[in-house]
Design a protein around this motif. Structure first.
Motif, PDB file in Angstrom:
ATOM      1  N   HIS A   1       8.712 -22.468  -1.937  1.00  0.00           N
ATOM      2  CA  HIS A   1       8.772 -23.570  -2.891  1.00  0.00           C
ATOM      3  C   HIS A   1       9.169 -24.770  -2.015  1.00  0.00           C
ATOM      4  O   HIS A   1      10.491 -24.628  -1.537  1.00  0.00           O
ATOM      5  CB  HIS A   1       9.380 -23.512  -4.160  1.00  0.00           C
ATOM      6  CG  HIS A   1       8.677 -22.308  -5.021  1.00  0.00           C
ATOM      7  ND1 HIS A   1       7.948 -22.802  -5.953  1.00  0.00           N
ATOM      8  CD2 HIS A   1       8.703 -21.016  -4.836  1.00  0.00           C
ATOM      9  CE1 HIS A   1       7.315 -21.570  -6.580  1.00  0.00           C
ATOM     10  NE2 HIS A   1       7.933 -20.432  -5.843  1.00  0.00           N
TER      11      HIS A   1
ATOM     12  N   PRO B   1      11.903 -27.298  -5.455  1.00  0.00           N
ATOM     13  CA  PRO B   1      12.347 -26.624  -6.477  1.00  0.00           C
ATOM     14  C   PRO B   1      12.962 -27.209  -7.586  1.00  0.00           C
ATOM     15  O   PRO B   1      12.792 -26.853  -8.815  1.00  0.00           O
ATOM     16  CB  PRO B   1      13.129 -25.510  -5.953  1.00  0.00           C
ATOM     17  CG  PRO B   1      13.867 -26.149  -4.707  1.00  0.00           C
ATOM     18  CD  PRO B   1      12.606 -27.058  -3.986  1.00  0.00           C
TER      19      PRO B   1
ATOM     20  N   ASP C   1       6.850 -28.993  -8.458  1.00  0.00           N
ATOM     21  CA  ASP C   1       7.188 -28.091  -7.180  1.00  0.00           C
ATOM     22  C   ASP C   1       5.846 -27.565  -6.539  1.00  0.00           C
ATOM     23  O   ASP C   1       5.223 -26.494  -7.077  1.00  0.00           O
ATOM     24  CB  ASP C   1       8.063 -27.291  -7.754  1.00  0.00           C
ATOM     25  CG  ASP C   1       8.562 -26.099  -6.793  1.00  0.00           C
ATOM     26  OD1 ASP C   1       8.430 -26.488  -5.589  1.00  0.00           O
ATOM     27  OD2 ASP C   1       8.912 -24.950  -7.193  1.00  0.00           O
TER      28      ASP C   1
ATOM     29  N   PHE D   1       4.047 -25.073  -3.840  1.00  0.00           N
ATOM     30  CA  PHE D   1       4.392 -23.827  -3.245  1.00  0.00           C
ATOM     31  C   PHE D   1       3.384 -23.259  -2.309  1.00  0.00           C
ATOM     32  O   PHE D   1       2.006 -23.629  -2.587  1.00  0.00           O
ATOM     33  CB  PHE D   1       5.010 -23.051  -4.122  1.00  0.00           C
ATOM     34  CG  PHE D   1       3.728 -22.391  -5.060  1.00  0.00           C
ATOM     35  CD1 PHE D   1       3.208 -21.385  -4.561  1.00  0.00           C
ATOM     36  CD2 PHE D   1       3.552 -22.842  -6.221  1.00  0.00           C
ATOM     37  CE1 PHE D   1       2.166 -20.727  -5.329  1.00  0.00           C
ATOM     38  CE2 PHE D   1       2.692 -22.248  -7.330  1.00  0.00           C
ATOM     39  CZ  PHE D   1       1.888 -21.153  -6.847  1.00  0.00           C
TER      40      PHE D   1
END
Length: 251
Positions: free
Chosen positions: A133, A136, A141, A143
Motif C-alpha cells: 500500500h 495507508p 490508498d 495498492f
C-alpha cells in the motif's frame, strides 16, 4: 521591573517550547502507531472477467472434429465473486490468500454447446498473495498485489443426439492447472477506521494442464446407457482480466 518582565517572558517561552515539544512527540508517537498498525483483514468483491487464450489444444468437440478451443469460442466472459483473508503486517504490507468463484457466461457454439443444449460452466481460483500500500494514511490508498495459484474449471453439457440412434448425451468435465502469476492494481477510499472500499483490476497468466471427466450416452430405444472417460487434450494457456469493486474490513 525590567528584570521581572524578562524572567516572566523566559518562563512563558519555556512553557511554550515544552508544550510544542510535547505536541510534536505525541504526533510522532501517533504516526509511529499508525505505521505499526497490524491485524486481520477480510475483503469481498465482485467484478466482470474476460479472457484470451485456450481452454485446450487439439481436442475433439461434440462435432467430433479435432481443433483448438479458444476461450472466445466458449464464453462471453464471467461474473466473478472475490474473497480475501489475511494479515496486515503493518500499514504498508499485507500477506494473505484469495479465492474467487466465477459464473462463466457460456456461448452457444457447435463445438462445446450446440443450439438446444443445456450448458453450465464455473471457475474457481485460489492461492496466496501479497499487497503493498502506497498511502495507508491517506483518504485514498492505492495498492499493488502479486500472487500465484491454482484454477479449476467445471463444465456440464447435456442435450440430444441422433447418432448412432436418437438419445441424449451428458458431459461432465473438470480442467485444472496452475496460475503462474496474477497482478492486481487497486485503491481504497477510507470510509471509517475499519472499513474501506474501492476499485480493482487483476490480470493473470495461467494454463489448463489436466482434464478429467466422463461422457454418458443414453439411448432409450435399445435401453443403453454408456459412460466413457473423456479423451485427453493438449494444454491450454490463457490469460484473464478482472475489473470490479471490493470492500475491506479491518478486524
Amino acid at each position: 521591573m525590567t528584570g521581572k518582565l524578562s524572567r516572566a517572558l523566559a518562563v512563558v517561552s519555556l512553557l511554550a517550547s515544552t508544550s510544542a515539544s510535547a505536541q510534536e512527540e505525541a504526533q510522532a508517537l501517533e504516526s509511529s502507531a499508525r505505521d505499526e498498525r497490524r491485524g486481520l483483514e477480510l475483503t469481498v468483491g465482485v467484478g466482470f472477467q474476460v479472457g484470451a487464450g485456450y481452454v485446450y489444444r487439439e481436442g475433439a468437440g461434440l462435432d467430433r472434429q479435432v481443433r483448438d478451443l479458444k476461450l472466445s469460442d466458449a464464453a462471453n466472459g464471467g461474473i466473478a465473486f472475490l474473497l480475501e483473508a489475511g494479515y496486515r503486517v503493518n500499514s504498508r504490507w499485507y500477506v494473505g490468500a484469495f479465492g474467487q468463484y466465477s459464473h462463466v457466461l457460456t456461448k452457444t457454439n457447435p463445438y462445446t454447446c450446440p443450439e438446444g443444449y443445456d450448458c453450465s460452466t464455473s471457475q474457481i481460483r485460489f492461492g496466496p498473495h501479497v499487497q503493498y500500500h502506497f498511502a495507508p494514511d491517506a483518504s485514498f490508498d492505492p495498492f499493488v498485489g502479486l500472487g500465484v495459484g491454482m484454477v479449476l474449471l467445471n463444465n456440464k453439457v447435456s442435450g440430444p443426439i441422433t447418432q448412432p440412434a436418437p438419445g441424449t448425451v451428458e458431459i461432465d468435465s473438470q480442467s485444472r492447472g496452475p496460475e503462474f502469476v496474477n497482478l492486481t492494481l487497486g485503491g481504497k477510499w477510507r470510509l471509517s477506521d475499519s472499513l474501506s472500499f474501492g476499485p480493482y483490476l487483476t490480470g493473470t497468466y495461467a494454463r489448463y494442464t489436466t482434464r478429467s471427466g466422463t461422457s454418458t450416452v443414453n439411448i432409450p430405444a435399445v435401453n443403453l446407457t454408456q459412460e466413457t472417460p473423456l479423451e485427453q487434450v493438449g494444454d491450454g494457456p490463457y490469460g484473464l482480466l478482472m475489473l470490479g469493486v471490493r470492500g475491506t474490513w479491518n478486524l
